[in-house]
Design a protein around this motif. Structure first.
Motif, PDB file in Angstrom:
ATOM      1  N   THR A   1     -21.023 -56.091 -93.487  1.00 45.18           N
ATOM      2  CA  THR A   1     -20.909 -54.644 -93.722  1.00 45.18           C
ATOM      3  C   THR A   1     -19.994 -54.382 -94.912  1.00 45.18           C
TER       4      THR A   1
ATOM      5  N   SER B   1     -19.122 -49.991 -84.907  1.00 44.83           N
ATOM      6  CA  SER B   1     -20.559 -50.194 -85.059  1.00 44.83           C
ATOM      7  C   SER B   1     -21.351 -49.498 -83.971  1.00 44.83           C
TER       8      SER B   1
ATOM      9  N   MET C   1     -33.324 -54.056 -85.947  1.00 44.66           N
ATOM     10  CA  MET C   1     -32.751 -53.631 -87.220  1.00 44.66           C
ATOM     11  C   MET C   1     -33.653 -54.041 -88.389  1.00 44.66           C
ATOM     12  N   HIS C   2     -33.714 -53.200 -89.412  1.00 37.55           N
ATOM     13  CA  HIS C   2     -34.513 -53.433 -90.618  1.00 37.55           C
ATOM     14  C   HIS C   2     -36.018 -53.380 -90.350  1.00 37.55           C
TER      15      HIS C   2
ATOM     16  N   GLU D   1     -27.194 -52.594 -98.949  1.00 36.82           N
ATOM     17  CA  GLU D   1     -28.203 -53.590 -98.574  1.00 36.82           C
ATOM     18  C   GLU D   1     -28.398 -54.647 -99.659  1.00 36.82           C
TER      19      GLU D   1
ATOM     20  N   GLU E   1     -30.972 -47.735 -97.784  1.00 40.01           N
ATOM     21  CA  GLU E   1     -31.736 -48.409 -96.737  1.00 40.01           C
ATOM     22  C   GLU E   1     -32.607 -49.477 -97.393  1.00 40.01           C
TER      23      GLU E   1
ATOM     24  N   ASP F   1     -30.172 -47.618 -89.806  1.00 36.99           N
ATOM     25  CA  ASP F   1     -29.249 -48.448 -90.586  1.00 36.99           C
ATOM     26  C   ASP F   1     -29.192 -47.864 -91.994  1.00 36.99           C
ATOM     27  N   ASP F   2     -28.262 -47.025 -92.354  1.00 41.22           N
ATOM     28  CA  ASP F   2     -27.038 -46.739 -91.639  1.00 41.22           C
ATOM     29  C   ASP F   2     -26.830 -45.232 -91.540  1.00 41.22           C
TER      30      ASP F   2
ATOM     31  N   GLU G   1     -36.631 -49.049 -85.411  1.00 36.86           N
ATOM     32  CA  GLU G   1     -35.308 -49.327 -84.864  1.00 36.86           C
ATOM     33  C   GLU G   1     -35.103 -48.434 -83.641  1.00 36.86           C
TER      34      GLU G   1
ATOM     35  N   ASP H   1     -21.142 -49.048 -89.330  1.00 40.51           N
ATOM     36  CA  ASP H   1     -22.478 -49.581 -89.632  1.00 40.51           C
ATOM     37  C   ASP H   1     -23.164 -49.895 -88.308  1.00 40.51           C
ATOM     38  N   VAL H   2     -24.420 -50.258 -88.390  1.00 39.23           N
ATOM     39  CA  VAL H   2     -25.128 -50.631 -87.166  1.00 39.23           C
ATOM     40  C   VAL H   2     -24.863 -52.100 -86.855  1.00 39.23           C
ATOM     41  N   THR H   3     -25.000 -52.450 -85.595  1.00 36.67           N
ATOM     42  CA  THR H   3     -24.892 -53.847 -85.181  1.00 36.67           C
ATOM     43  C   THR H   3     -26.067 -54.147 -84.255  1.00 36.67           C
TER      44      THR H   3
END
Lengths: 347, 359
Positions: A289, A307, A313-314, A208, A68, A175-176, A318, A230-232
């Motif tokens: 990703t 996703s 995100m980040h 990352e 992360e 994430d993630d 979140e 992964d996240v979107t």
């Protein structure tokens, strides 16, 4: 353990890129029971294997990344403050007066310092300092910190989780590792004899900071085909891009040059026939990703990217939708059980 | 109702829901915590809570009607819902002077004291921001609160326009031996806790009091239209002690003069703020009480910030006023930081000054 609990347990772990092995023991106890074997490699990739019991069965890779974004201590200042740099793309707008955890010889609590507006020069009240100029207030003296916090100590957002209305969950680290939790749930739901092959669940390192964990793990493993999760970005009111998936529409399946078209089509068809909610997401080039590197690892690995849409995100806050996470679990389950896919892509 | 003291009392007050105009929950809590430990408790029509401890002892002469007012505010900064969008998000305005830089990504509670839902102040992900935007605070009119609602209809079942919101923030002791505390509303609420303890002490002890002492827990300080002026009109004091927080900037790289005051250095005595020159004689008296009682104190540098000093000093025919406060870092954020020892210094100095004042 419910999916919600596993998401919170995994996402609470400190896994700032470069510190993935700090979580090895907790991972073993949280998810090890769902697998036959666990291996940790030189870069901090954590590989969990669940075998189907048939010799020569296809090797199916399921990848989510373990690491992360976060920060790293680079200096200790007078009065008990720490200087940091970012690791990965930290959203600096959430940092002033934000709460962090400093993972030194013991875990310290910290607050990101900020100056009162009425004491700032007129032009500075809207400026955000670059992260290298921000300070973390720890409540210890400089001398105590020199003992407790070696330079290079990772710093993460304080793990705080809140359930919002409508089955939304808010917190850090989705994430993630939220996708990781979905993968474990999906894999655990399939009895070994119903697996289409041996499942290699990779909790990969260093995504990352350039996806180097998945690159090397993909090379070492040579799976027959791979599912990356992964996240979107979910749709938000202030995004220019109105094509983003609204939260609550299920799994986002990427259409992209870096993923395998046939595998993508077959996965979408699988979701359609099994009534798993999904939307297609156009990511023509760089997907941001591990799919970017797995498709080209070794002699090339046919890859599909699924996703989980999240907001902010980040950041330390979140937001994900539990109905989307549940859809992702179902998609994983369907994917690793699919004889059709194994027949086409298995060696 | 459970009675709280020490850091637990601070925790309960810090976590109470009470933005300006919505102080009912805080006031009700303070009433239960004082209970019968006073000689009278009233609420005025502006929402201020006024608690009386009667004078006594050789220097007390009821005919003189000497009244000492000890004031703090109950309210905190927060937000008000101004629009529910079609997509179910909440647009909001600030209550009080919160710094927009500390809002993105913060957990909040929306509603009223007995009807709340959780939310978060949303941020556009870093990936979607231009390089220029990443260096600037997002203006408040571009922010929104996400409560998880999927549509306006969903959201309207949970909140309405005009609802309040505050930060959702727990009280965390941290640092060496837990010497610091982090929480929201650590301005007035620290002083609320201190004054509750002072009231309990005065009620239980037999110390002489040359004045009738009126403790005022006031409303609307954070929006600048202070309830303290109404409380002062009601009490009509001879002297006033203002308590609260002083925002400090004691960070590395900031010059000593610009730090205002420092955490851990004790109770802050203010000579002046931007609207008020405090009473020099009373301030000297407070400093002497601190020295004689071995209570740590510091003199505030400069005249930054505003306070309820002006409404107190300028009420009626004028009131000699002194300011005692706790230094607080990152005020008006979800993570205010204060030193527990400084809080105890405020508490002890309030006791010493109230008991030490002679006619």
């Amino acid at each position: 353990m419910t999916l919600n609990q596993l998401i919170v347990s995994l996402c609470s772990l400190m896994t700032v890129s470069g510190n993935e092995t700090c979580a090895t023991q907790e991972l073993q106890s949280l998810i090890g029971g769902a697998f036959d074997e666990m291996q940790v490699d030189a870069l901090g990739n954590h590989l969990f294997i669940k075998r189907c019991g048939r010799p020569g069965a296809p090797k199916i890779l399921v990848d989510t990344h373990l690491d992360e974004i976060g920060m790293m201590v680079t200096g200790i200042r007078e009065g008990g403050f720490l200087s940091v740099i970012n690791i990965g793309g930290v959203d600096t707008r959430i940092l002033p007066a934000g709460e962090v955890a400093v993972y030194g010889k013991q875990t310290l609590y910290g607050v990101v310092a900020t100056s009162p507006v009425h004491l700032l020069p007129a032009g500075d009240t809207e400026k955000l300092k670059p992260i290298g100029e921000m300070l973390i207030d720890t409540g210890y003296s400089k001398e105590e910190l020199e003992e407790l916090v070696p330079l290079g100590t990772p710093v993460g957002f304080r793990p705080v989780y809140t359930e919002l209305a409508g089955g939304r969950l808010c917190g850090k680290g989705f994430d993630d590792k939220a996708c990781g939790a979905c993968a474990v749930f999906g894999i655990d739901a399939v009895p070994p004899r119903e697996l289409a092959g041996d499942v290699y669940f990779l909790f990969s390192a260093f995504e990352e900071t350039g996806s180097c964990g998945a690159r090397t793990a993909g090379f070492g493993l040579r799976p027959d085909y791979a599912l990356v999760m992964d996240v979107t970005h979910a749709r938000i009111p202030d995004a220019e891009d109105r094509t983003l998936s609204p939260m609550g529409s299920g799994v986002s399946i990427a259409a992209s040059a870096v993923t395998n078209r046939r595998l993508t089509r077959m996965t979408a068809e699988l979701c359609r026939t099994q009534k798993i909610p999904f939307l297609m997401e156009a990511e023509p080039g760089n997907t941001g990703t591990n799919a970017n590197v797995l498709g080209n690892a070794a002699e090339g690995i046919p890859t599909v990217l699924l996703s989980l849409p999240i907001k902010s995100m980040h950041s330390a806050a979140e937001v994900l939708g539990m109905e989307d996470a549940k859809a992702l679990c179902q998609a994983v389950k369907a994917f690793i059980s699919s004889r059709e896919i194994a027949e086409v892509f298995g060696s | 109702m459970r009675m709280y003291s020490g850091q637990e009392l601070v925790r309960e007050l810090s976590q109470a829901f009470g933005p300006s105009g919505c102080e009912d929950g805080v006031r009700a809590f303070i009433r239960t915590q004082i209970g019968a430990s006073c000689d009278g408790m009233t609420e005025d029509r502006a929402g201020n809570l006024i608690v009386r401890i009667a004078g006594r002892g050789v220097d007390y002469d009821p005919a003189e009607e000497r009244r000492l007012m000890v004031s703090t505010h109950m309210d905190e900064v927060g937000f008000m819902v101004r629009e529910i969008t079609d997509e179910g998000y909440l647009k909001f305005s600030l209550i009080g002077q919160t710094d927009p830089r500390v809002l993105c990504g913060r957990h909040v509670v929306v509603g009223e004291e007995n009807r709340t839902v959780k939310g978060v102040i949303a941020t556009k992900a870093i990936h979607m921001q231009t390089a220029e935007k990443r260096t600037k605070a997002t203006p408040v009119n571009k922010m929104y609160i996400d409560i998880g609602a999927k549509s306006a209809g969903d959201a309207e079942k949970l909140v309405q326009v005009g609802d309040y919101a505050t930060f959702d923030s727990d009280l965390v002791p941290f640092g060496k031996d837990g010497r610091y505390i982090k929480g929201k509303a650590l301005g007035g609420r620290l002083a609320c806790a201190a004054l509750i303890e002072v009231i309990r002490y005065l009620h239980a002890s037999s110390c002489e009091l040359a004045y009738d002492v009126y403790f005022a827990f006031t409303c609307n300080r954070e929006i600048g239209i202070s309830g303290a002026s109404v409380a002062a009109f009601t009490v009509n004091p001879t002297l006033a002690i203002l308590t609260g927080a002083t925002a400090v900037n004691d960070l590395p790289g900031v010059s000593p003069e610009a730090r205002v005051a420092a955490l851990g250095e004790g109770c802050v005595l203010s000579l002046a703020d931007r609207q008020t020159l405090y009473d020099a004689g009373l301030t000297r008296f407070a400093a002497r009480c601190a020295e004689e009682g071995g209570i740590r104190y510091q003199i505030k540098q400069g005249d930054s910030d505003t306070s309820d000093g002006a409404p107190l000093q300028r009420s009626m025919a004028g009131v000699r006023t002194v300011s005692l406060s706790v230094p607080v870092r990152y005020t008006h954020s979800a993570a205010c930081v204060a030193s527990y020892e400084d809080y105890q210094a405020l508490l002890n100095l309030c006791k010493a000054v109230i008991c030490g004042l002679k006619p």
